[in-house]
Design a protein around this motif. Structure first.
Motif, PDB file in Angstrom:
ATOM      1  N   ASP A 280      -4.350   6.809 -15.295  1.00  0.00           N
ATOM      2  CA  ASP A 280      -5.149   5.804 -14.567  1.00  0.00           C
ATOM      3  C   ASP A 280      -5.635   4.780 -15.580  1.00  0.00           C
ATOM      4  OD1 ASP A 280      -4.893   7.050 -12.120  1.00  0.00           O
ATOM      5  OD2 ASP A 280      -6.818   8.081 -12.289  1.00  0.00           O
ATOM      6  N   VAL A 335      -4.190   2.669 -12.945  1.00  0.00           N
ATOM      7  CA  VAL A 335      -4.659   2.607 -11.565  1.00  0.00           C
ATOM      8  C   VAL A 335      -4.834   1.134 -11.203  1.00  0.00           C
ATOM      9  CG1 VAL A 335      -7.125   2.815 -12.165  1.00  0.00           C
ATOM     10  CG2 VAL A 335      -6.316   3.592  -9.916  1.00  0.00           C
ATOM     11  N   GLY A 336      -4.363   0.768 -10.038  1.00  0.00           N
ATOM     12  CA  GLY A 336      -4.340  -0.644  -9.661  1.00  0.00           C
ATOM     13  C   GLY A 336      -5.582  -1.055  -8.891  1.00  0.00           C
ATOM     14  N   CYS A 339      -6.597   0.758  -5.623  1.00  0.00           N
ATOM     15  CA  CYS A 339      -7.200   2.094  -5.570  1.00  0.00           C
ATOM     16  C   CYS A 339      -8.477   2.261  -6.377  1.00  0.00           C
ATOM     17  CB  CYS A 339      -6.213   3.139  -6.081  1.00  0.00           C
ATOM     18  SG  CYS A 339      -4.784   3.360  -5.032  1.00  0.00           S
ATOM     19  N   ASP A 369     -10.130  -4.700 -10.965  1.00  0.00           N
ATOM     20  CA  ASP A 369      -8.788  -4.888 -11.507  1.00  0.00           C
ATOM     21  C   ASP A 369      -8.861  -4.920 -13.044  1.00  0.00           C
ATOM     22  OD1 ASP A 369      -6.266  -5.707 -12.261  1.00  0.00           O
ATOM     23  OD2 ASP A 369      -6.076  -7.215 -10.669  1.00  0.00           O
ATOM     24  N   CYS A 403       0.868   1.058  -9.480  1.00  0.00           N
ATOM     25  CA  CYS A 403      -0.411   1.776  -9.539  1.00  0.00           C
ATOM     26  C   CYS A 403      -0.154   3.273  -9.708  1.00  0.00           C
ATOM     27  CB  CYS A 403      -1.197   1.502  -8.260  1.00  0.00           C
ATOM     28  SG  CYS A 403      -2.579   2.605  -8.019  1.00  0.00           S
ATOM     29  N   CYS A 406      -1.100   5.302  -6.583  1.00  0.00           N
ATOM     30  CA  CYS A 406      -0.249   5.078  -5.405  1.00  0.00           C
ATOM     31  C   CYS A 406       1.149   5.672  -5.559  1.00  0.00           C
ATOM     32  CB  CYS A 406      -0.061   3.586  -5.161  1.00  0.00           C
ATOM     33  SG  CYS A 406      -1.465   2.763  -4.445  1.00  0.00           S
ATOM     34  N   SER A 413      -2.324  10.861 -12.213  1.00  0.00           N
ATOM     35  CA  SER A 413      -3.508  10.088 -11.875  1.00  0.00           C
ATOM     36  C   SER A 413      -4.723  10.999 -11.793  1.00  0.00           C
ATOM     37  CB  SER A 413      -3.294   9.375 -10.534  1.00  0.00           C
ATOM     38  OG  SER A 413      -4.508   8.867 -10.048  1.00  0.00           O
TER      39      SER A 413
END
Ligand SMILES: *[C@@H]1O[C@H](CO)[C@@H](O)[C@H](O)[C@H]1NC(C)=O
Ligand SMILES: *[C@@H]1O[C@H](CO)[C@@H](O)[C@H](O)[C@H]1NC(C)=O
Ligand SMILES: [Zn+2]
Length: 432
Positions: A280, A335-336, A339, A369, A403, A406, A413
């Motif tokens: 992440d 991690v995008g 999320c 972000d 991500c 995702c 993650s």
């Protein structure tokens, strides 16, 4: 009370007297543990070690002649102790057991502890009980000797483990390493994904590259995964350093004194791989083809705000005389903004940095972000926009900005998988 009881008779010389005592032990263990323990197991070898007065051809045959199976003992045998213990670990993990009693002879206790240290982590709790089978013979060593293993024994154990783990098939397919078109061939670099390693625990499977006391993948498994990465990418696993996560902005300039914790590394030594872990959190790699120097950084939300990316750039400039306009930066999978949320207080710092880094800022848990924030900070620091890759603005290899949360098929993650999460990494080295 132990959830699992393992009886270790691996490599024992059996004779009728020992067989008889073993039967007594099995009965006693069965009597004491059958109702509470969820796993009773006998660990033994393959070798023909029965002595003359034993009517069986092998340990295994002898064990199979005992009423052990009817008593609920599972028998796990292999000529490799590493294979036996790793098979046991898989069964324990399948049943989610971590409180384990091992009954072994005084002679094998120290050896067993070495195996356990290599194949388990602190998540598991072991207690030892002497297996009263060490009759007569000339086995009586000094107690000091009993508590330690010789260097030769240690080496044999490590080789046994290495050989066994190496023989295991990679899970979930071949290793896939993502690369960036921005980094020239002077360097070997990449970002790892989940496939092709040997880790079998669902949240760590299969290419987990970090072992910690809180997770279930032991050092030996992570080392084997690293060897497979090194083989696929083309570097020497013995010349490999990864960051020691601090969620801050400390950078270790290789060659200088190594701090206890640091989230960035730089080097200009060729053939030495450096890596930033993430699950992440974003792994970043840095390369200057002109000065032939490179770096890595681990940038979670804290590190991003603390400026770990520019701290690594500054180390390259200060140490190797790199020019800002020559430095290339690739952001690995993280991690995008789809999320990742933070409490509003923490999100505020990102909003102050640039409002475009935050979505739904008025909600209690705005979306943040970290990729955009990292790009903004690098550009403000003087890195050319076209020399930064790994977000939607620049990406030619779109995988880099997927991500992690995702894409459970590709990435580990922490946000998604919880405490027993696996780690991927970004790595780079100067080609020799
Ligand atoms: C024993 O280990 C070997 C590899 O060392 C493996 O081929 C074999 O399948 C193992 N047997 C069992 C029962 O685990
Ligand atoms: C690496 O950098 C150091 C300065 O930190 C410099 O003294 C050395 O010559 C460099 N080595 C190479 C191979 O460029
Ligand atoms: Zn997402």
């Amino acid at each position: 009370m132990a959830e699992a009881v393992l009886i270790d008779i691996f490599g024992l010389k059996l004779n009728s007297q020992i067989n008889c005592m073993l039967l007594k032990t099995l009965n006693a263990v069965h009597y004491l543990h059958a109702t509470n323990a969820k796993f009773l197991c006998i660990m033994c070898g393959h070798n023909l070690k029965c002595e003359n007065d034993c009517e069986h051809d092998s340990e295994l045959e002898m064990i199979n002649s005992l009423p052990a199976l009817q008593m609920g003992f599972e028998v796990i045998s292999n000529s490799s102790m590493a294979a036996v213990l790793y098979t046991v670990k898989q069964k324990l993990d399948e049943k989610n057991l971590d409180s384990i009693k091992i009954m072994t002879t005084l002679q094998r206790k120290a050896l067993m502890k070495v195996f356990i240290d290599q194949l388990f982590t602190d998540v598991y709790h072991f207690e030892f009980e002497d297996l009263p089978l060490d009759l007569g013979e000339s086995h009586i060593k000094e107690s000091i000797e009993l508590n330690s293993v010789t260097n030769q024994e240690l080496e044999e154990i490590q080789n046994d483990i290495k050989t066994y783990l190496r023989s295991l098939p990679g899970l979930k397919g071949e290793p896939i390493i993502l690369t960036s078109s921005l980094i020239p061939d002077t360097f070997i670099h990449g970002f790892t994904t989940r496939t092709g390693g040997i880790s079998y625990i669902p949240t760590l499977s299969s290419f987990n590259l970090f072992s910690s006391t809180k997770r279930k993948d032991p050092k030996a498994v992570v080392q084997e995964n690293l060897c497979r990465l090194a083989q696929a990418a083309g570097f020497n696993p013995e010349k490999f350093h990864h960051i020691k996560t601090d969620h801050a902005n400390g950078v270790w300039i290789m060659g200088k004194k190594e701090p206890n914790l640091y989230d960035g590394i730089t080097t200009n030594q060729s053939g030495v791989a450096i890596a930033a872990l993430g699950a992440d959190c974003m792994p970043l790699i840095f390369a200057d083809p002109t000065k032939k120097a490179c770096g890595v950084a681990h940038s979670g939300w804290r590190g991003t705000l603390l400026g770990v990316a520019m701290a690594t750039v500054n180390a390259l400039v200060a140490e190797y005389g790199c020019h800002l306009e020559d430095i290339l930066v690739v952001m690995g999978p993280s991690v995008g903004p789809c999320c990742f949320t933070l409490p509003r207080d923490s999100a505020k710092a990102f909003h102050n940095l640039d409002p475009r880094c935050v979505r739904l800022f008025d909600s209690p848990n705005p979306y943040v972000d970290i990729r955009k924030a990292t790009r903004i900070l690098l550009e403000r620091g003087g890195i050319l926009p076209q020399n930064i890759q790994g977000d939607s603005k620049s990406d030619q290899n779109q995988n880099l900005d997927l991500c992690t949360s995702c894409h459970p098929d590709m990435f580990f993650s922490h946000v998604r998988d919880g405490i027993n999460f696996g780690s991927q990494m970004g790595f780079i080295l100067i080609r020799e």
